[in-house]
Enzyme design. Sequence first.
Site, PDB file in Angstrom:
ATOM      1  N   LYS A 184       0.862  -1.029   0.005  1.00  0.00           N
ATOM      2  CA  LYS A 184       0.118   0.043  -0.022  1.00  0.00           C
ATOM      3  C   LYS A 184       0.842   1.261  -0.071  1.00  0.00           C
ATOM      4  CE  LYS A 184       0.898   1.442   4.296  1.00  0.00           C
ATOM      5  NZ  LYS A 184       1.569   2.490   4.877  1.00  0.00           N
ATOM      6  N   GLY A 209       3.806  -1.643   4.029  1.00  0.00           N
ATOM      7  CA  GLY A 209       2.800  -2.451   4.750  1.00  0.00           C
ATOM      8  C   GLY A 209       3.035  -3.710   4.405  1.00  0.00           C
ATOM      9  N   GLY A 210       4.179  -4.354   4.090  1.00  0.00           N
ATOM     10  CA  GLY A 210       4.408  -5.691   3.751  1.00  0.00           C
ATOM     11  C   GLY A 210       4.388  -6.703   4.920  1.00  0.00           C
ATOM     12  N   GLY A 211       4.614  -6.478   5.967  1.00  0.00           N
ATOM     13  CA  GLY A 211       4.402  -7.338   7.190  1.00  0.00           C
ATOM     14  C   GLY A 211       2.864  -7.290   7.340  1.00  0.00           C
ATOM     15  N   SER A 212       2.180  -6.243   7.436  1.00  0.00           N
ATOM     16  CA  SER A 212       0.674  -6.185   7.853  1.00  0.00           C
ATOM     17  C   SER A 212      -0.186  -6.924   6.712  1.00  0.00           C
ATOM     18  CB  SER A 212       0.202  -4.750   7.941  1.00  0.00           C
ATOM     19  OG  SER A 212       0.952  -4.282   9.043  1.00  0.00           O
ATOM     20  N   ASP A 260      -2.574  -1.283  10.875  1.00  0.00           N
ATOM     21  CA  ASP A 260      -3.244  -1.264   9.412  1.00  0.00           C
ATOM     22  C   ASP A 260      -3.345  -2.625   8.762  1.00  0.00           C
ATOM     23  OD1 ASP A 260      -0.438  -2.200   9.214  1.00  0.00           O
ATOM     24  OD2 ASP A 260       0.261  -0.475   7.865  1.00  0.00           O
TER      25      ASP A 260
END
Length: 304
Positions: free
Chosen positions: A11, A104-107, A140
């Site tokens: 994102k 926001g890769g981990g989320s 997020d």
Amino acid sequence: MQSIRVPAFAKVNLRLDVLGRRADGYHELRTIFQSISLQDTLHLERKPKPGIELDILGDPSLAAGPRRKNLVWRAAEAIRREVKFAGGVRISLEKRIPVGRGLGGGSSDAAATLAALLRLTGRRLAPERLLQIAAGLGADVPFFLSGGRALGTGRGDEIYPLPDGEKRTILVVSPRNIAVITRDAYGWLDDRLTKRQSVHRLWSFCALCWSPREGHVSNDFETAVFRRHPRLNRIRRELLQGGAAEAALAGSGSAVFGIFRNPAQARRSARLFPEDQVFLCTTLSRKAHARALWGSPAGGLLGV
């Protein structure tokens, strides 16, 4: 179903306002999230032996970390407990979204794991309970269950869908050797940044959400983060000079993104950053996100 493969989309924040510090120590946010086509990939496979196996490809530093602290493992364990799934699951995470870049890769990996494990096991959860589990994993994570273009309030965990804008070309520049820890970025925000004109900014944000046009990108972290990492500001300027209609820091950084009128212009601009990672992407609608993650354009929270 014995196995499933799902994407975990990145994102950017088209708008990110930090209104001030709350009584609970968190910051009050108003943000507009936008899904983009840059993605990690997760492959989940059922196995008879109870437990969770997690393999991480494409990021050696992440692969070297403790598995039980990884958001993917935590998301899988949360769903296993919630739906009382006694079997086991083997998860392969193929990383492409760079870590510590505000994308926001981990989320997104966590949200994709929640969705994929529900589909794999054939279980269902009430949307409100799924959102509650997601928010418990990270502020997020709820956004990534539905994607598209959405308003985030509170800590960024209260998500309200917004009309999708037209499909746009996005160039993401992930700078070499610069990562920003979100906790540090909040610590760099001074009182003038978090408190100035907060009432005016709130109404301005409301007007933007109601507008049929997307408005200008902005990010309150830029002043503080650019002060400590001047090169990020230079990347932003170079994107604009290279033809981007707009450019901004992604989340709390350190990636910077530009919005281009066409892919050819973005490809030419990408040549300005030979030593950095660059990703040519497009914005992703809510329906496209739901189709990829949940298997149906009518999926998402209402389809689980």
